[in-house]
Design a protein around this motif. Structure first.
Motif, PDB file in Angstrom:
ATOM      1  N   GLN A   1       0.827  -1.207   0.000  1.00 52.97           N
ATOM      2  CA  GLN A   1       0.000   0.000   0.000  1.00 52.97           C
ATOM      3  C   GLN A   1       0.862   1.258   0.000  1.00 52.97           C
ATOM      4  OE1 GLN A   1      -3.344  -0.009  -0.398  1.00 52.97           O
ATOM      5  NE2 GLN A   1      -3.059  -2.233  -0.610  1.00 52.97           N
ATOM      6  N   LYS A   2       2.086   1.119   0.490  1.00 55.37           N
ATOM      7  CA  LYS A   2       2.989   2.271   0.517  1.00 55.37           C
ATOM      8  C   LYS A   2       3.620   2.546  -0.850  1.00 55.37           C
ATOM      9  CE  LYS A   2       5.336  -0.005   3.566  1.00 55.37           C
ATOM     10  NZ  LYS A   2       6.303  -0.440   4.611  1.00 55.37           N
ATOM     11  N   VAL A   3       3.379   1.632  -1.814  1.00 50.65           N
ATOM     12  CA  VAL A   3       3.909   1.800  -3.171  1.00 50.65           C
ATOM     13  C   VAL A   3       2.817   2.383  -4.058  1.00 50.65           C
ATOM     14  CG1 VAL A   3       4.884   0.612  -5.174  1.00 50.65           C
ATOM     15  CG2 VAL A   3       5.496  -0.139  -2.858  1.00 50.65           C
ATOM     16  N   LYS A   4       3.099   3.498  -4.710  1.00 53.02           N
ATOM     17  CA  LYS A   4       2.097   4.171  -5.542  1.00 53.02           C
ATOM     18  C   LYS A   4       2.030   3.604  -6.958  1.00 53.02           C
ATOM     19  CE  LYS A   4       2.478   8.531  -2.996  1.00 53.02           C
ATOM     20  NZ  LYS A   4       2.780   9.983  -3.082  1.00 53.02           N
ATOM     21  N   ASP A   5       3.151   3.157  -7.475  1.00 54.93           N
ATOM     22  CA  ASP A   5       3.204   2.648  -8.848  1.00 54.93           C
ATOM     23  C   ASP A   5       2.539   1.269  -8.913  1.00 54.93           C
ATOM     24  OD1 ASP A   5       3.958   1.534 -11.333  1.00 54.93           O
ATOM     25  OD2 ASP A   5       5.725   2.825 -11.421  1.00 54.93           O
ATOM     26  N   GLU A   6       1.395   1.193  -9.603  1.00 51.94           N
ATOM     27  CA  GLU A   6       0.644  -0.056  -9.673  1.00 51.94           C
ATOM     28  C   GLU A   6       1.412  -1.148 -10.415  1.00 51.94           C
ATOM     29  OE1 GLU A   6      -2.102  -0.802  -8.141  1.00 51.94           O
ATOM     30  OE2 GLU A   6      -2.235   1.203  -7.256  1.00 51.94           O
ATOM     31  N   ARG A   7       2.201  -0.758 -11.397  1.00 52.57           N
ATOM     32  CA  ARG A   7       2.982  -1.753 -12.139  1.00 52.57           C
ATOM     33  C   ARG A   7       4.028  -2.399 -11.240  1.00 52.57           C
ATOM     34  NH1 ARG A   7       5.048   1.692 -17.133  1.00 52.57           N
ATOM     35  NH2 ARG A   7       5.429   3.076 -15.345  1.00 52.57           N
ATOM     36  N   LYS A   8       4.633  -1.603 -10.379  1.00 53.73           N
ATOM     37  CA  LYS A   8       5.614  -2.148  -9.443  1.00 53.73           C
ATOM     38  C   LYS A   8       4.947  -3.093  -8.450  1.00 53.73           C
ATOM     39  CE  LYS A   8       8.923   1.691  -9.591  1.00 53.73           C
ATOM     40  NZ  LYS A   8       9.596   2.758  -8.791  1.00 53.73           N
ATOM     41  N   LYS A   9       3.764  -2.719  -7.997  1.00 53.28           N
ATOM     42  CA  LYS A   9       3.024  -3.591  -7.082  1.00 53.28           C
ATOM     43  C   LYS A   9       2.775  -4.960  -7.718  1.00 53.28           C
ATOM     44  CE  LYS A   9       0.297  -0.175  -4.486  1.00 53.28           C
ATOM     45  NZ  LYS A   9      -1.085   0.271  -4.168  1.00 53.28           N
ATOM     46  N   ALA A  10       2.263  -4.922  -8.948  1.00 57.58           N
ATOM     47  CA  ALA A  10       1.943  -6.169  -9.647  1.00 57.58           C
ATOM     48  C   ALA A  10       3.198  -7.004  -9.882  1.00 57.58           C
ATOM     49  CB  ALA A  10       1.254  -5.858 -10.973  1.00 57.58           C
ATOM     50  N   ALA A  11       4.303  -6.326 -10.215  1.00 54.65           N
ATOM     51  CA  ALA A  11       5.554  -7.042 -10.475  1.00 54.65           C
ATOM     52  C   ALA A  11       6.055  -7.743  -9.223  1.00 54.65           C
ATOM     53  CB  ALA A  11       6.609  -6.074 -10.998  1.00 54.65           C
TER      54      ALA A  11
ATOM     55  N   THR B   1       9.726 -14.672   1.958  1.00 54.11           N
ATOM     56  CA  THR B   1       8.930 -13.467   2.174  1.00 54.11           C
ATOM     57  C   THR B   1       9.648 -12.223   1.665  1.00 54.11           C
ATOM     58  OG1 THR B   1       7.935 -14.451   4.152  1.00 54.11           O
ATOM     59  CG2 THR B   1       7.784 -12.055   3.920  1.00 54.11           C
ATOM     60  N   ILE B   2       8.937 -11.456   0.864  1.00 56.11           N
ATOM     61  CA  ILE B   2       9.440 -10.151   0.433  1.00 56.11           C
ATOM     62  C   ILE B   2       8.907  -9.113   1.419  1.00 56.11           C
ATOM     63  CG2 ILE B   2       9.425  -8.406  -1.383  1.00 56.11           C
ATOM     64  CD1 ILE B   2       8.990 -10.665  -3.406  1.00 56.11           C
ATOM     65  N   THR B   3       9.800  -8.509   2.159  1.00 54.71           N
ATOM     66  CA  THR B   3       9.415  -7.477   3.122  1.00 54.71           C
ATOM     67  C   THR B   3       9.661  -6.106   2.501  1.00 54.71           C
ATOM     68  OG1 THR B   3      10.011  -8.931   4.969  1.00 54.71           O
ATOM     69  CG2 THR B   3       9.783  -6.572   5.443  1.00 54.71           C
ATOM     70  N   VAL B   4       8.581  -5.375   2.252  1.00 56.52           N
ATOM     71  CA  VAL B   4       8.675  -4.084   1.565  1.00 56.52           C
ATOM     72  C   VAL B   4       9.002  -2.986   2.577  1.00 56.52           C
ATOM     73  CG1 VAL B   4       7.464  -2.388   0.154  1.00 56.52           C
ATOM     74  CG2 VAL B   4       7.032  -4.846  -0.174  1.00 56.52           C
ATOM     75  N   SER B   5      10.136  -2.332   2.360  1.00 55.70           N
ATOM     76  CA  SER B   5      10.530  -1.232   3.244  1.00 55.70           C
ATOM     77  C   SER B   5      10.071   0.118   2.695  1.00 55.70           C
ATOM     78  CB  SER B   5      12.047  -1.228   3.439  1.00 55.70           C
ATOM     79  OG  SER B   5      12.710  -1.112   2.184  1.00 55.70           O
ATOM     80  N   SER B   6      10.235   0.294   1.376  1.00 53.34           N
ATOM     81  CA  SER B   6       9.789   1.539   0.733  1.00 53.34           C
ATOM     82  C   SER B   6       9.742   1.320  -0.772  1.00 53.34           C
ATOM     83  CB  SER B   6      10.745   2.694   1.057  1.00 53.34           C
ATOM     84  OG  SER B   6      12.009   2.477   0.445  1.00 53.34           O
TER      85      SER B   6
ATOM     86  N   LEU C   1      12.484  -1.155  -3.399  1.00 55.36           N
ATOM     87  CA  LEU C   1      11.860  -2.409  -3.822  1.00 55.36           C
ATOM     88  C   LEU C   1      12.864  -3.399  -4.403  1.00 55.36           C
ATOM     89  CD1 LEU C   1       8.438  -1.429  -5.468  1.00 55.36           C
ATOM     90  CD2 LEU C   1       8.826  -2.756  -3.384  1.00 55.36           C
ATOM     91  N   ARG C   2      13.798  -2.898  -5.196  1.00 54.02           N
ATOM     92  CA  ARG C   2      14.773  -3.788  -5.829  1.00 54.02           C
ATOM     93  C   ARG C   2      15.581  -4.546  -4.770  1.00 54.02           C
ATOM     94  NH1 ARG C   2      16.986  -3.857 -10.876  1.00 54.02           N
ATOM     95  NH2 ARG C   2      15.962  -1.868 -11.363  1.00 54.02           N
ATOM     96  N   VAL C   3      15.982  -3.839  -3.727  1.00 55.46           N
ATOM     97  CA  VAL C   3      16.750  -4.474  -2.651  1.00 55.46           C
ATOM     98  C   VAL C   3      15.881  -5.459  -1.879  1.00 55.46           C
ATOM     99  CG1 VAL C   3      18.002  -4.071  -0.496  1.00 55.46           C
ATOM    100  CG2 VAL C   3      18.309  -2.516  -2.435  1.00 55.46           C
TER     101      VAL C   3
END
Length: 251
Positions: A96-106, A183-188, A192-194
């Protein structure tokens, strides 16, 4: 998508084929002395039964271990479904903290494919171990025939036992791996790449460890085959009839 495909290919490269190995056979040709020579009929039958019982026990143990392994894998994957579902719900919240929908889906696609990749490679390792056990059964069968002809197969028996232990250890490692998820833990959004890279690296590291275990089992089976091939006249012993030490004469 392209980067994920490349990563999948790299991970799959960890998987090695079980290839045939050339061995050099000892050229010495000592006399084959039948194990039954000079032994009475009752003892001969008892020895044959012992060899057959050992062969049957090996087959039974291999089948039992394989069946138990498959049941355990199924149980672990059934338990894993709930973990994966919970993990993906948590990931959606973090995204939810990610605005780019394409990045979310990826990120969600990568998360799912990490689990798919782990399952696929675990299945492959399981199939490799099945094949190694089949090879080991054939080695044991040849050793039995050689023993009946009077050849010393003690070293082969020891190598077979070592290979069985290596396969068992590998099955335990594969079973543990099959029950894992990453698990991918999203920090910001900017990181995302890291974040994705850490999950990928965790999977990669674990698969390397399991691969080394399976490779050790492969090497142990190969060693048993090499030792068998180095027994003088082992191939000839397979084709010779068993001489019970009783000379047949024409009447």
């Amino acid at each position: 998508m392209k980067k994920l495909f490349i990563y999948s290919v790299v991970v799959l490269a960890l998987v090695f084929p079980v290839s045939a190995q050339n061995t050099t056979q000892n050229t010495a040709t000592p006399q084959i002395t039948p194990v039954f020579q000079g032994i009475d009929q009752g003892t001969r039958e008892r020895v044959r039964e012992e060899i057959k019982a050992r062969r049957d026990e090996l087959k039974s143990n291999i089948k039992g271990t394989r069946d138990e392994f498959k049941v355990n894998i199924q149980e672990r994957r059934a338990e894993l479904k709930d973990l994966i579902q919970g993990k993906r719900e948590t990931l959606k919240e973090q995204l939810q903290k990610v605005k780019d929908e394409r990045k979310k889906a990826a990120v969600e696609r990568i998360d799912a494919r990490l689990d798919e990749l782990n399952e696929r490679i675990a299945n492959h390792f399981s199939n490799v171990l099945d094949k190694l056990e089949n090879v080991l059964e054939r080695i044991a069968s040849r050793a039995d025939k050689a023993e009946e002809k009077g050849l010393d197969v003690a070293a082969v028996r020891t190598a077979i036992d070592s290979a069985l232990k290596a396969i068992e250890a590998s099955r335990t490692a594969v079973q543990t791996q099959a029950g894992k998820t990453y698990t991918i833990t999203v920090s910001s959004e900017n990181n995302l790449r890291v974040d994705v890279g850490e999950a990928r690296q965790a999977l990669h590291s674990d698969l390397v460890k399991v691969r080394e275990m399976v490779k050790a089992a492969h090497d142990a089976v190969r060693q048993a085959a090499v030792i068998l091939a180095q027994i003088p006249r082992v191939n000839e012993a397979e084709t010779l009839p068993v001489n019970d030490g009783q000379n047949n004469s024409n009447q």
